[in-house]
Scaffold this active site. Structure first.
Site, PDB file in Angstrom:
ATOM      1  N   ASP A 324     -46.327  19.909  34.220  1.00  0.00           N
ATOM      2  CA  ASP A 324     -45.000  19.760  34.810  1.00  0.00           C
ATOM      3  C   ASP A 324     -44.872  19.270  36.247  1.00  0.00           C
ATOM      4  O   ASP A 324     -45.956  19.530  36.930  1.00  0.00           O
ATOM      5  CB  ASP A 324     -43.903  20.909  34.849  1.00  0.00           C
ATOM      6  CG  ASP A 324     -42.403  20.662  34.641  1.00  0.00           C
ATOM      7  OD1 ASP A 324     -42.190  19.617  35.185  1.00  0.00           O
ATOM      8  OD2 ASP A 324     -41.491  21.568  34.186  1.00  0.00           O
TER       9      ASP A 324
HETATM   10  C1  BGC Z   1     -38.871  19.496  34.811  1.00  0.00           C
HETATM   11  C2  BGC Z   1     -39.435  18.726  33.668  1.00  0.00           C
HETATM   12  C3  BGC Z   1     -39.296  16.923  33.877  1.00  0.00           C
HETATM   13  C4  BGC Z   1     -40.000  16.785  35.231  1.00  0.00           C
HETATM   14  C5  BGC Z   1     -39.785  15.458  35.665  1.00  0.00           C
HETATM   15  C6  BGC Z   1     -39.445  19.149  36.211  1.00  0.00           C
HETATM   16  O1  BGC Z   1     -38.632  19.568  37.177  1.00  0.00           O
HETATM   17  O2  BGC Z   1     -39.455  20.851  34.600  1.00  0.00           O
HETATM   18  O3  BGC Z   1     -38.864  19.000  32.487  1.00  0.00           O
HETATM   19  O4  BGC Z   1     -39.622  16.549  33.020  1.00  0.00           O
HETATM   20  O5  BGC Z   1     -39.437  17.803  36.184  1.00  0.00           O
HETATM   21  O6  BGC Z   1     -38.393  15.090  36.173  1.00  0.00           O
END
Ligand code: BGC
Length: 829
Positions: A324
């Site tokens: 993530d």
């Molecule tokens: C989120 C993810 C997301 C990523 C990219 C993170 O803060 O938890 O689900 O895909 O950001 O935007």
């Protein structure tokens, strides 16, 4: 090197001990826990330890690609672009092994002359904001690079893309055809925008009713979530884009998501939280995103047990693990199973990376083996070949960071006619909770009034709040990264007026949530008073009205309860419509005699108002079922949001309820919910009859011994791919029965199958293991078949580390909800 070591020690001052490493071994590598980690359940408690991997030299042997022979019709060799048709009966177990093997070979050829730095580049994002997408892998020799883009319900930051109903809405349909169709339409839109990797679906479990991102996912039952994930992924990848199963794992609340350790026992992890990821792997998912939180005191992206042992060894996952955004905590996560760091920099715009130059140094210095780096790069490139993205895949044509970039932002219109599907899923996911005196469907009412801001368009259009961080009109999605730009948004006002015009009804409205006196006056004398309310939540980086992502309570927003009561006080045909991200406490008004109907409309995307009109007027006969329990009291839920913590230490969240989440707890503790999991009414009624259950002959001829062992209560052996073995997942029992539509209008029923394990198993009283949807004409009868696998009947044996049939008789029920059983049977011995 020394500075690298020091920085590592600063970040991880509490290195506690070595993990058993070596993915070549089939022994389970278990994380050590601090003594203080087994904290109390009553609230937040703090631990001080974060386990990471000490610097050493790590040999590595990659897992082999599966070599199982395809066995049609149940186990056919499958290319992700041509998945099997949707089926809820004789289940096909698609075999993606040959497609992966071919892709691996191509990836190895491509990478054969890459230097260490070039391979590292394949694993390292370019850094936040340094590319066209939210995540980017740079071009590298013959590899054109990768664009990774949110979200689970739309192509985020695209301008001519569809905003689909949220994950929770498609789960509420309990309709595999719609799940697959939504995945496919989304996949086509991602591909049309030149996105290689879609950052969805999201499949966290809704352990906590207040969890901020629950609406992105598929509800509070692992089986329903698993099937929703499975169909969504098959659809997405059929559309050409790589899917990402996220967030692995136990990111069940937003509060302190990067500073909390979810402490979960191995059985609960296998049976509840990991199950949807297992189904994702079985759908051939190309990528898995590890989550922000810690699991049993080890960060998810640094978690050897979860990434190497469960995902790559037990599930035989062939694709790659991406972090993530900024969830990578150390270079050595590569050893624990992380393949790609996103967005690349340690923190946004920091300009450095745990991979990049650091990973190159670690490989050069012998800490991380070259074989492991090869494995990382091979997995990433193989996933690209596996989806045939080397064959005329469109170049990225959006810019997530600059909408006005006229060079790269081609504004591709990828919407096709997907709005029709949005409208259909919006309606099919609505749950009719109450309907008295034939209040619904509406039948040309003389006049009607719409009350509440949730019935209206937003004051300044559908995209007035960035990242959908709020709404002052109809709530059609939550907030955060799981969003998209609405091309348009149909409000209930528009959807209902369109119908009223045809009926010749007079329409009134009042969108002021706070002037309850006016609302009451407006409702007075109307043939029907429709009152709209909602409840919102989202990702924790945005706080709205004190809701830090997670909901601070389970109460309707915008004065909803008082508004409903004010209307009901003046009109004895009050219909309540709720757009909520999850359960709400409806006790203040649910039994009010003037409230004749309640419609749980959900999170419906751009056609919300049309979907609502379709159900209110009976153009769509409601068939949705609750994907979670609506309790009478927030305290009735088995797990609560944990707040508190200082930010300097790790917050412990102990999953002491174990297997007993949502309805499993209500059943076990004999707590009566307001509306149970799986509940939902129709404008017609159904009866059930003629239950039979039979064994199905195994097709896995090489595994007769394992099947015999399973029947004798032996656990499945520890092996590579052990949890996805064909003999475990092929159909083993077939349950058949009939459903009759006993009313005068066509309708769709969702028969549900719940297993009741013998008491020796220590399982919840009822566990969902099958469902289907069947459309039946008036007074007609349909034959239904639901198959069960050995896996469906197994429990996780922690000591043996395998799936085992429990001792004693397994029985089951078929019915219309988790508490409305109509037929009972016993699994043949
Ligand atoms: C989120 C993810 C997301 C990523 C990219 C993170 O803060 O938890 O689900 O895909 O950001 O935007």
């Amino acid at each position: 090197m020394l500075s690298k070591l020091l920085s590592l020690m600063c970040i991880f001052p509490f290195v506690l001990g070595a993990l058993a490493l070596g993915p070549s071994s089939s022994i389970v590598a278990k994380s050590l826990t601090t003594s203080s980690a087994s904290a109390s359940t009553s609230g937040a408690s703090i631990t001080t330890g974060v386990i990471t991997i000490p610097l050493s030299s790590y040999p590595f042997t990659p897992y082999p690609t599966p070599t199982l022979n395809p066995r049609p019709p149940v186990f056919p060799a499958t290319d992700p672009l041509s998945p099997p048709d949707v089926s809820s009966d004789m289940q096909i177990v698609p075999n993606f092994g040959p497609a992966w093997a071919t892709a691996y070979q191509k990836a190895k050829n491509l990478l054969s002359d890459y230097t260490i730095e070039e391979k590292v580049n394949i694993t390292t994002g370019v850094g936040w904001g340094n590319g066209l997408c939210v995540g980017n892998i740079p071009p590298n020799k013959n590899f054109p690079g990768l664009c990774l883009e949110d979200s689970p319900l739309a192509v985020r930051f695209a301008h001519f893309a569809t905003v689909f109903p949220a994950g929770i809405q498609v789960a509420s349909t309990w309709n595999r055809v719609l799940m697959r169709a939504r995945g496919l339409a989304l996949g086509q839109e991602f591909k049309g925008n030149g996105v290689n990797i879609a950052l969805g679906p999201m499949m966290n479990m809704g352990r906590i009713a207040q969890g901020g991102r629950n609406w992105e996912g598929f509800g509070a039952d692992p089986f329903l979530t698993g099937e929703s994930a499975y169909e969504t992924i098959l659809g997405l990848q059929q559309g050409g884009v790589q899917a990402t199963a996220k967030h692995f794992i136990n990111n069940e609340q937003e509060h302190f998501r990067t500073e909390e350790s979810s402490n979960v026992d191995d059985r609960t992890q296998h049976e509840i939280y990991a199950h949807p990821f297992l189904r994702s792997v079985m759908a051939g998912v190309s990528s898995v995103m590890c989550s922000y939180n810690l699991i049993n005191d080890t960060y998810a992206c640094n978690n050897d047990k979860m990434l190497n042992d469960i995902l790559k060894r037990e599930y035989s996952f062939q694709g790659f693990v991406q972090s993530d955004w900024s969830a990578t905590m150390t270079t050595l996560s590569a050893v624990a199973g992380l393949d790609m760091t996103m967005p690349g920099d340690i923190t946004f715009d920091s300009g450095d990376s745990y991979f990049g130059g650091n990973l190159t140094d670690y490989v050069n210095d012998g800490y991380i083996s070259m074989v492991r780096l090869d494995d990382m790069a091979t997995r990433i490139v193989a996933a690209w070949y596996y989806l045939h993205q080397d064959e005329n895949y469109p170049a990225t044509n959006l810019n997530a960071f600059n909408a006005n970039d006229e060079v790269n932002n081609k504004h591709a219109n990828v919407q096709a006619d997907h709005y029709k599907l949005v409208r259909q899923i919006g309606a099919a996911g609505m749950v009719l909770l109450k309907n008295q005196n034939g209040a619904l469907p509406l039948n040309k009412p003389r006049n009607l009034v719409l009350i509440g801001s949730d019935a209206s368009p937003g004051k300044s259009g559908p995209n007035e709040f960035s990242h959908t961080s709020g709404t002052d009109g109809i709530l059609a999605m939550g907030w955060g990264s799981g969003t998209g730009n609405f091309p348009y948004l149909i409000s209930p006002l528009e959807g209902i007026q369109e119908r009223a015009r045809r009926d010749g009804s007079s329409v009134f409205w009042d969108f002021d949530d706070w002037n309850t006196a006016l609302a009451g006056n407006m409702a007075f004398g109307q043939a029907v008073a429709l009152v709209f309310t909602n409840s919102d939540s989202g990702e924790g980086y945005i706080t709205i009205d004190g809701n830090e992502g997670d909901r601070k309570n389970l109460t309707a927003w915008h004065n909803g309860d008082d508004l409903v009561l004010a209307v009901a006080a003046q009109n004895n045909n009050t219909v309540v419509v709720v757009n909520s991200v999850g359960p709400l406490i409806v006790e203040p008004w649910i039994e009010h005699p003037n409230i004749t109907a309640v419609v749980w409309a959900g999170i419906q995307g751009q056609e919300a108002g049309n979907s609502i009109a379709d159900v209110l007027y009976g153009a769509y006969n409601p068939s949705g079922k609750l994907p979670y329990t609506i309790a009478k009291d927030p305290a009735d839920y088995p797990a609560q949001l944990i707040t508190g913590g200082s930010g300097n230490e790790i917050l412990s969240i102990d999953y002491t309820e174990g297997l007993f989440i949502d309805y499993r707890h209500f059943d076990q503790a004999n707590v009566t919910p307001r509306f149970e999991f799986g509940f939902g009414l129709s404008y017609t009624t159904f009866s059930y009859s003629d239950l039979f259950v039979a064994n199905i002959q195994s097709l896995d001829i090489d595994q007769e011994d394992l099947i015999a062992g399973w029947e004798n209560g032996e656990a499945s052996p520890i092996a590579e791919g052990s949890s996805i073995a064909l003999w475990l997942h092929e159909p083993a029992f077939q349950v058949t029965f009939k459903v009759t539509n006993t009313g005068s209008v066509s309708g769709t029923e969702i028969p549900q199958l719940y297993i009741h394990h013998p008491s020796s198993a220590g399982e919840p009283p009822s566990v969902l293991k099958g469902f289907t949807n069947v459309e039946i004409g008036p007074y007609d009868t349909k034959h239904i078949s639901i198959t069960l696998s050995r896996y469906d009947l197994s429990i996780w044996d922690v000591a043996a580390q395998g799936w085992r049939k429990p001792d004693g008789q397994i029985s089951f029920s078929v019915g219309a909800s988790s508490r409305d059983f109509r037929l009972w049977g016993v699994i043949p011995a």
